[in-house]
Design a protein around this motif. Structure first.
Motif, PDB file in Angstrom:
ATOM      1  N   LYS A  71       0.821  -1.209   0.000  1.00 42.05           N
ATOM      2  CA  LYS A  71       0.000   0.000   0.000  1.00 42.05           C
ATOM      3  C   LYS A  71       0.856   1.259   0.000  1.00 42.05           C
ATOM      4  N   TYR A  72       2.012   1.201   0.659  1.00 43.90           N
ATOM      5  CA  TYR A  72       2.950   2.327   0.650  1.00 43.90           C
ATOM      6  C   TYR A  72       3.355   2.647  -0.783  1.00 43.90           C
ATOM      7  N   ASN A  73       3.758   1.632  -1.542  1.00 46.16           N
ATOM      8  CA  ASN A  73       4.166   1.855  -2.928  1.00 46.16           C
ATOM      9  C   ASN A  73       2.996   2.362  -3.767  1.00 46.16           C
ATOM     10  N   GLU A  74       1.795   1.852  -3.486  1.00 42.85           N
ATOM     11  CA  GLU A  74       0.592   2.287  -4.199  1.00 42.85           C
ATOM     12  C   GLU A  74       0.318   3.763  -3.926  1.00 42.85           C
ATOM     13  N   ARG A  75       0.438   4.178  -2.656  1.00 48.12           N
ATOM     14  CA  ARG A  75       0.185   5.592  -2.309  1.00 48.12           C
ATOM     15  C   ARG A  75       1.228   6.509  -2.950  1.00 48.12           C
ATOM     16  N   ARG A  76       2.469   6.079  -2.962  1.00 51.77           N
ATOM     17  CA  ARG A  76       3.511   6.892  -3.606  1.00 51.77           C
ATOM     18  C   ARG A  76       3.169   7.125  -5.082  1.00 51.77           C
ATOM     19  N   SER A  77       2.750   6.076  -5.729  1.00 53.20           N
ATOM     20  CA  SER A  77       2.404   6.173  -7.147  1.00 53.20           C
ATOM     21  C   SER A  77       1.214   7.110  -7.353  1.00 53.20           C
ATOM     22  N   GLU A  78       0.209   6.997  -6.488  1.00 52.94           N
ATOM     23  CA  GLU A  78      -0.968   7.869  -6.602  1.00 52.94           C
ATOM     24  C   GLU A  78      -0.590   9.337  -6.411  1.00 52.94           C
ATOM     25  N   CYS A  79       0.299   9.593  -5.454  1.00 52.69           N
ATOM     26  CA  CYS A  79       0.727  10.977  -5.216  1.00 52.69           C
ATOM     27  C   CYS A  79       1.545  11.523  -6.380  1.00 52.69           C
ATOM     28  N   GLU A  80       2.374  10.677  -6.970  1.00 58.65           N
ATOM     29  CA  GLU A  80       3.151  11.109  -8.135  1.00 58.65           C
ATOM     30  C   GLU A  80       2.234  11.454  -9.305  1.00 58.65           C
ATOM     31  N   THR A  81       1.162  10.670  -9.465  1.00 64.19           N
ATOM     32  CA  THR A  81       0.182  10.974 -10.513  1.00 64.19           C
ATOM     33  C   THR A  81      -0.486  12.317 -10.244  1.00 64.19           C
ATOM     34  N   GLY A  82      -0.901  12.537  -8.997  1.00 58.19           N
ATOM     35  CA  GLY A  82      -1.522  13.807  -8.633  1.00 58.19           C
ATOM     36  C   GLY A  82      -0.597  14.983  -8.844  1.00 58.19           C
ATOM     37  N   LEU A  83       0.664  14.829  -8.481  1.00 57.33           N
ATOM     38  CA  LEU A  83       1.635  15.915  -8.657  1.00 57.33           C
ATOM     39  C   LEU A  83       1.807  16.268 -10.130  1.00 57.33           C
ATOM     40  N   SER A  84       1.880  15.253 -10.971  1.00 55.42           N
ATOM     41  CA  SER A  84       2.078  15.519 -12.402  1.00 55.42           C
ATOM     42  C   SER A  84       0.913  16.309 -12.986  1.00 55.42           C
ATOM     43  N   ILE A  85      -0.297  16.063 -12.488  1.00 48.86           N
ATOM     44  CA  ILE A  85      -1.467  16.820 -12.955  1.00 48.86           C
ATOM     45  C   ILE A  85      -1.399  18.264 -12.446  1.00 48.86           C
ATOM     46  N   ILE A  86      -1.046  18.434 -11.184  1.00 49.08           N
ATOM     47  CA  ILE A  86      -0.956  19.781 -10.601  1.00 49.08           C
ATOM     48  C   ILE A  86       0.117  20.608 -11.289  1.00 49.08           C
ATOM     49  N   GLN A  87       1.227  19.962 -11.654  1.00 48.48           N
ATOM     50  CA  GLN A  87       2.329  20.698 -12.276  1.00 48.48           C
ATOM     51  C   GLN A  87       1.949  21.309 -13.619  1.00 48.48           C
ATOM     52  N   LYS A  88       0.920  20.758 -14.245  1.00 46.41           N
ATOM     53  CA  LYS A  88       0.434  21.368 -15.492  1.00 46.41           C
ATOM     54  C   LYS A  88      -0.258  22.692 -15.215  1.00 46.41           C
ATOM     55  N   GLN A  89      -0.803  22.835 -13.987  1.00 47.07           N
ATOM     56  CA  GLN A  89      -1.452  24.081 -13.576  1.00 47.07           C
ATOM     57  C   GLN A  89      -0.463  25.010 -12.866  1.00 47.07           C
ATOM     58  N   LEU A  90       0.457  24.411 -12.110  1.00 45.40           N
ATOM     59  CA  LEU A  90       1.440  25.176 -11.326  1.00 45.40           C
ATOM     60  C   LEU A  90       2.837  24.667 -11.683  1.00 45.40           C
ATOM     61  N   PRO A  91       3.416  25.157 -12.780  1.00 48.09           N
ATOM     62  CA  PRO A  91       4.672  24.609 -13.300  1.00 48.09           C
ATOM     63  C   PRO A  91       5.864  24.730 -12.346  1.00 48.09           C
ATOM     64  N   ASN A  92       5.818  25.676 -11.432  1.00 44.96           N
ATOM     65  CA  ASN A  92       6.958  25.880 -10.538  1.00 44.96           C
ATOM     66  C   ASN A  92       6.964  24.938  -9.332  1.00 44.96           C
ATOM     67  N   VAL A  93       5.896  24.183  -9.158  1.00 48.41           N
ATOM     68  CA  VAL A  93       5.795  23.269  -8.016  1.00 48.41           C
ATOM     69  C   VAL A  93       6.673  22.038  -8.254  1.00 48.41           C
ATOM     70  N   LYS A  94       7.533  21.734  -7.280  1.00 48.21           N
ATOM     71  CA  LYS A  94       8.420  20.574  -7.394  1.00 48.21           C
ATOM     72  C   LYS A  94       7.902  19.365  -6.633  1.00 48.21           C
ATOM     73  N   SER A  95       7.093  19.597  -5.617  1.00 45.14           N
ATOM     74  CA  SER A  95       6.546  18.491  -4.825  1.00 45.14           C
ATOM     75  C   SER A  95       5.205  18.918  -4.249  1.00 45.14           C
ATOM     76  N   LEU A  96       4.422  17.948  -3.781  1.00 44.20           N
ATOM     77  CA  LEU A  96       3.143  18.280  -3.149  1.00 44.20           C
ATOM     78  C   LEU A  96       3.359  19.119  -1.890  1.00 44.20           C
ATOM     79  N   GLY A  97       4.525  18.970  -1.272  1.00 49.03           N
ATOM     80  CA  GLY A  97       4.836  19.759  -0.089  1.00 49.03           C
ATOM     81  C   GLY A  97       5.004  21.242  -0.370  1.00 49.03           C
ATOM     82  N   ASP A  98       5.085  21.611  -1.629  1.00 46.80           N
ATOM     83  CA  ASP A  98       5.207  23.030  -2.003  1.00 46.80           C
ATOM     84  C   ASP A  98       3.854  23.693  -2.242  1.00 46.80           C
TER      85      ASP A  98
END
Length: 395
Positions: free
Chosen positions: A226-253
């Protein structure tokens, strides 16, 4: 265990006790900020006063012998033959650290690693999610580097410990555990930004209260997958957000205000919930620091409760036993705040409890948790201690 007892155990294991040095690395508990570390966010861990001791003496034949008072198995390895072996079990952690130390030393100093006998003794509950693996890594790193005559800064050993777990053991962990174990400070938590390693020591002034860790005693069988699954889900979410906020490097930003503007872009409800947890949890860590600085323990406790609810409802990593424990701890006498800590799906819960109520808290939680789950919990009333160090004659 005192030093004399440890020397005796070393003698029983290896047949001598001259030239032995003793080192210690603590376990850790994360007070708030769960599953934010690998998302570049803030965490809020503290080192504990229990952990892993290592008694070590140098050899000159290139052989490293790893033994433990906690496990019947051990491992012997030549310094030139460091490879992961499933049958070596726990000893793969110190082997991985040794391999990273030799690589860090480089060709000029690799000969300093000429062998050692090392005996480990730990009192961290095994499998409870209090970082026994990071504790072994850091105590090994300090013991073997100092025995070899190298004074590598602790922060570099912290990074080395994470590399050993990632590369040698094959667990893609973040750096929080090693950082807390290595850099802990008595009576302080560490507010750490995991992608930059910027950190601040925050005094934990909880006079009249105790930190109580409760082990569900539920094996964490789903945690890795489940840890690996959550990491993958967060990476997917980040990639979508980065299309809206190009300067964001991580969800923590991503601030919550920014999240409210871009959340519509994530159409998948599951991915959206995962990201929502990370961003709100990051905000809770910032609020938790402020609450402690203002000595507002009620506010801190409420943030702990909110953290568990988010991990349950949005990130979905709690599971039946942790949720029962949360419910029973929440209504138990003297509980100011409570939450799961660690990866989830078993492991431990951490609570802030009024000191005069600790006995009644343990009694009520144990009775009700066992009635609902059939499992008996274990309790650890904790103090916040220092990070990894050598135990000198004065201590």
């Amino acid at each position: 265990m005192n030093k004399h007892e440890f020397f005796t155990l070393f003698f029983e294991q290896f047949g001598y006790s001259n030239g032995v040095r003793i080192f210690f690395a603590p376990g850790r508990v994360n007070l708030i900020g769960e599953h934010t570390d690998y998302n570049g966010g803030y965490v809020f861990p503290a080192a504990l006063t229990f952990g892993t001791w290592a008694a070590v003496s140098a050899r000159t034949d290139g052989i490293y012998r790893f033994r433990s008072t906690n496990f019947p198995s051990g491992a012997d390895t030549n310094v030139n033959e460091l490879a992961y072996k499933e049958e070596d079990d726990w000893a793969n952690y110190p082997k991985g650290v040794l391999k990273e130390l030799i690589q860090m030393a480089g060709a000029d100093q690799a000969q300093l690693f000429s062998g050692a006998d090392i005996l480990f003794h730990g009192n961290i509950p095994n499998g409870a999610g209090l970082s026994s693996s990071a504790s072994i890594e850091l105590v090994t790193a300090l013991a073997l580097s100092r025995t070899a005559g190298l004074k590598i800064p602790i922060i570099e050993l912290v990074k080395l410990g994470q590399r050993a777990e990632n590369r040698f053991v094959g667990v893609n962990c973040g750096i929080m555990d090693q950082f807390a174990v290595g850099m802990g400070k008595q009576s302080h938590a560490i507010m750490l930004k995991c992608d930059t390693l910027e950190f601040q020591y925050v005094p934990v002034k909880i006079d009249g209260h105790k930190i109580v860790i409760t082990n569900t005693n539920k094996r964490r069988g789903l945690a890795v997958s489940k840890y690996n699954e959550r990491r993958s889900e967060c990476e997917t979410g980040l990639s979508i957000i980065q299309k809206q906020l190009p300067n964001v490097k991580s969800l923590g930003d991503v601030s919550y205000a920014e999240w409210e503007k871009v959340r519509y872009a994530i159409e998948d409800g599951t991915i959206r919930r995962r990201v929502e947890h990370v961003i709100t949890e990051n905000g809770r860590v910032i609020s938790a620091r402020k609450a402690l600085e203002e000595n507002d323990l009620d506010a801190f406790g409420e943030l702990m409760n909110q953290s568990h609810e988010s991990l349950r409802d949005l990130y979905e990593v709690t599971g039946f036993e942790l949720d029962v424990l949360f419910e029973e701890a929440s209504k138990a006498p003297g509980c100011v705040g409570t939450r799961m800590t660690g990866a989830g799906f078993g492991g431990c819960n951490v609570s802030l409890v009024k000191e005069e109520s600790v006995g009644n808290f343990k009694q009520a939680v144990a009775a009700n948790y066992t009635a609902r789950t059939g499992l008996e919990p274990d309790f650890y009333v904790c103090e916040i201690g220092d990070g990894t160090k050598e135990i000198t004659e004065e201590e």
